[in-house]
Write a protein that holds these residues in place. Sequence first.
Motif, PDB file in Angstrom:
ATOM      1  N   VAL A  11     -40.217  26.850   3.804  1.00 32.45           N
ATOM      2  CA  VAL A  11     -39.017  26.057   4.050  1.00 32.45           C
ATOM      3  C   VAL A  11     -39.126  24.732   3.300  1.00 32.45           C
ATOM      4  CG1 VAL A  11     -37.620  24.912   5.812  1.00 32.45           C
ATOM      5  CG2 VAL A  11     -38.687  27.114   6.308  1.00 32.45           C
ATOM      6  N   ILE A  12     -38.102  24.402   2.542  1.00 31.78           N
ATOM      7  CA  ILE A  12     -38.011  23.120   1.859  1.00 31.78           C
ATOM      8  C   ILE A  12     -37.191  22.187   2.739  1.00 31.78           C
ATOM      9  CG2 ILE A  12     -37.092  21.915  -0.166  1.00 31.78           C
ATOM     10  CD1 ILE A  12     -37.525  24.562  -1.699  1.00 31.78           C
ATOM     11  N   ARG A  13     -37.698  20.994   2.957  1.00 36.83           N
ATOM     12  CA  ARG A  13     -37.012  20.000   3.793  1.00 36.83           C
ATOM     13  C   ARG A  13     -36.560  18.854   2.904  1.00 36.83           C
ATOM     14  NH1 ARG A  13     -38.402  21.450   8.892  1.00 36.83           N
ATOM     15  NH2 ARG A  13     -40.295  22.645   9.146  1.00 36.83           N
ATOM     16  N   THR A  14     -35.331  18.404   3.121  1.00 39.63           N
ATOM     17  CA  THR A  14     -34.799  17.294   2.356  1.00 39.63           C
ATOM     18  C   THR A  14     -33.785  16.537   3.207  1.00 39.63           C
ATOM     19  OG1 THR A  14     -33.938  16.662   0.175  1.00 39.63           O
ATOM     20  CG2 THR A  14     -32.916  18.582   1.225  1.00 39.63           C
ATOM     21  N   THR A  15     -33.190  15.509   2.615  1.00 35.51           N
ATOM     22  CA  THR A  15     -32.165  14.736   3.308  1.00 35.51           C
ATOM     23  C   THR A  15     -30.801  15.118   2.746  1.00 35.51           C
ATOM     24  OG1 THR A  15     -32.210  12.933   1.699  1.00 35.51           O
ATOM     25  CG2 THR A  15     -33.751  12.787   3.567  1.00 35.51           C
ATOM     26  N   ARG A  16     -29.761  14.739   3.467  1.00 31.31           N
ATOM     27  CA  ARG A  16     -28.399  14.981   2.966  1.00 31.31           C
ATOM     28  C   ARG A  16     -28.173  14.275   1.629  1.00 31.31           C
ATOM     29  NH1 ARG A  16     -24.115  16.786   5.883  1.00 31.31           N
ATOM     30  NH2 ARG A  16     -24.591  17.523   7.973  1.00 31.31           N
ATOM     31  N   ALA A  17     -28.644  13.029   1.518  1.00 29.07           N
ATOM     32  CA  ALA A  17     -28.438  12.258   0.285  1.00 29.07           C
ATOM     33  C   ALA A  17     -29.121  12.912  -0.910  1.00 29.07           C
ATOM     34  CB  ALA A  17     -28.926  10.827   0.468  1.00 29.07           C
ATOM     35  N   LYS A  18     -30.350  13.390  -0.726  1.00 30.30           N
ATOM     36  CA  LYS A  18     -31.070  14.035  -1.832  1.00 30.30           C
ATOM     37  C   LYS A  18     -30.427  15.367  -2.207  1.00 30.30           C
ATOM     38  CE  LYS A  18     -35.448  11.788  -0.923  1.00 30.30           C
ATOM     39  NZ  LYS A  18     -36.839  11.974  -0.483  1.00 30.30           N
ATOM     40  N   LEU A  19     -29.999  16.135  -1.212  1.00 30.73           N
ATOM     41  CA  LEU A  19     -29.328  17.396  -1.508  1.00 30.73           C
ATOM     42  C   LEU A  19     -28.017  17.135  -2.237  1.00 30.73           C
ATOM     43  CD1 LEU A  19     -29.166  20.456  -1.324  1.00 30.73           C
ATOM     44  CD2 LEU A  19     -28.112  20.187   0.937  1.00 30.73           C
ATOM     45  N   ARG A  20     -27.264  16.129  -1.796  1.00 29.32           N
ATOM     46  CA  ARG A  20     -26.008  15.778  -2.449  1.00 29.32           C
ATOM     47  C   ARG A  20     -26.242  15.392  -3.913  1.00 29.32           C
ATOM     48  NH1 ARG A  20     -24.653  11.889   0.795  1.00 29.32           N
ATOM     49  NH2 ARG A  20     -23.824  13.305   2.352  1.00 29.32           N
ATOM     50  N   ALA A  21     -27.291  14.612  -4.187  1.00 23.25           N
ATOM     51  CA  ALA A  21     -27.615  14.215  -5.557  1.00 23.25           C
ATOM     52  C   ALA A  21     -27.988  15.426  -6.403  1.00 23.25           C
ATOM     53  CB  ALA A  21     -28.750  13.196  -5.550  1.00 23.25           C
TER      54      ALA A  21
ATOM     55  N   CYS B 284     -31.026  36.007  -0.752  1.00 21.67           N
ATOM     56  CA  CYS B 284     -30.092  34.980  -0.307  1.00 21.67           C
ATOM     57  C   CYS B 284     -30.765  33.622  -0.192  1.00 21.67           C
ATOM     58  CB  CYS B 284     -29.533  35.333   1.069  1.00 21.67           C
ATOM     59  SG  CYS B 284     -28.730  36.930   1.148  1.00 21.67           S
ATOM     60  N   LEU B 285     -30.042  32.599  -0.538  1.00 21.32           N
ATOM     61  CA  LEU B 285     -30.450  31.234  -0.262  1.00 21.32           C
ATOM     62  C   LEU B 285     -29.817  30.855   1.062  1.00 21.32           C
ATOM     63  CD1 LEU B 285     -31.767  28.578  -1.150  1.00 21.32           C
ATOM     64  CD2 LEU B 285     -29.591  27.979  -2.209  1.00 21.32           C
ATOM     65  N   GLU B 286     -30.619  30.303   1.963  1.00 20.86           N
ATOM     66  CA  GLU B 286     -30.133  29.934   3.285  1.00 20.86           C
ATOM     67  C   GLU B 286     -30.345  28.444   3.513  1.00 20.86           C
ATOM     68  OE1 GLU B 286     -30.927  33.979   5.767  1.00 20.86           O
ATOM     69  OE2 GLU B 286     -32.666  32.690   5.440  1.00 20.86           O
ATOM     70  N   LEU B 287     -29.405  27.813   4.197  1.00 14.67           N
ATOM     71  CA  LEU B 287     -29.469  26.395   4.534  1.00 14.67           C
ATOM     72  C   LEU B 287     -29.272  26.211   6.027  1.00 14.67           C
ATOM     73  CD1 LEU B 287     -27.184  24.901   1.748  1.00 14.67           C
ATOM     74  CD2 LEU B 287     -29.649  24.684   1.890  1.00 14.67           C
ATOM     75  N   ALA B 288     -29.868  25.140   6.555  1.00 15.48           N
ATOM     76  CA  ALA B 288     -29.681  24.779   7.955  1.00 15.48           C
ATOM     77  C   ALA B 288     -29.853  23.277   8.091  1.00 15.48           C
ATOM     78  CB  ALA B 288     -30.688  25.502   8.839  1.00 15.48           C
ATOM     79  N   GLU B 289     -29.293  22.739   9.164  1.00 21.65           N
ATOM     80  CA  GLU B 289     -29.530  21.346   9.512  1.00 21.65           C
ATOM     81  C   GLU B 289     -30.295  21.344  10.822  1.00 21.65           C
ATOM     82  OE1 GLU B 289     -27.192  17.115  10.007  1.00 21.65           O
ATOM     83  OE2 GLU B 289     -26.042  18.965   9.923  1.00 21.65           O
ATOM     84  N   HIS B 290     -31.396  20.603  10.845  1.00 20.19           N
ATOM     85  CA  HIS B 290     -32.237  20.595  12.045  1.00 20.19           C
ATOM     86  C   HIS B 290     -33.017  19.291  12.104  1.00 20.19           C
ATOM     87  CE1 HIS B 290     -34.495  22.347  15.333  1.00 20.19           C
ATOM     88  NE2 HIS B 290     -35.611  21.980  14.739  1.00 20.19           N
ATOM     89  N   GLY B 291     -32.915  18.601  13.210  1.00 20.31           N
ATOM     90  CA  GLY B 291     -33.674  17.373  13.402  1.00 20.31           C
ATOM     91  C   GLY B 291     -33.367  16.289  12.383  1.00 20.31           C
ATOM     92  N   GLY B 292     -32.139  16.242  11.901  1.00 18.15           N
ATOM     93  CA  GLY B 292     -31.753  15.229  10.927  1.00 18.15           C
ATOM     94  C   GLY B 292     -32.131  15.557   9.494  1.00 18.15           C
TER      95      GLY B 292
END
Length: 64
Positions: free
Chosen positions: A40-50, A19-27
Amino acid sequence: MEIQWRKSSKSSNAEGNNCLELAEHGGEILMRESDNPGVVIRTTRAKLRAFLGGAKEGEFDDLA
């Protein structure tokens, strides 16, 4: 604060370890694979959206 991971509905085995899992934590947006939860891969909302936009448009189809 505990991280609330969400599994993708497209996972081939939602009850197992494929499974691929996603979470939002600390912005940040966090991503991991359930069979290797320590990485864990960390990114921003804008980069994930792109990235998701590119995937929907087929930009990465040659990698599959």
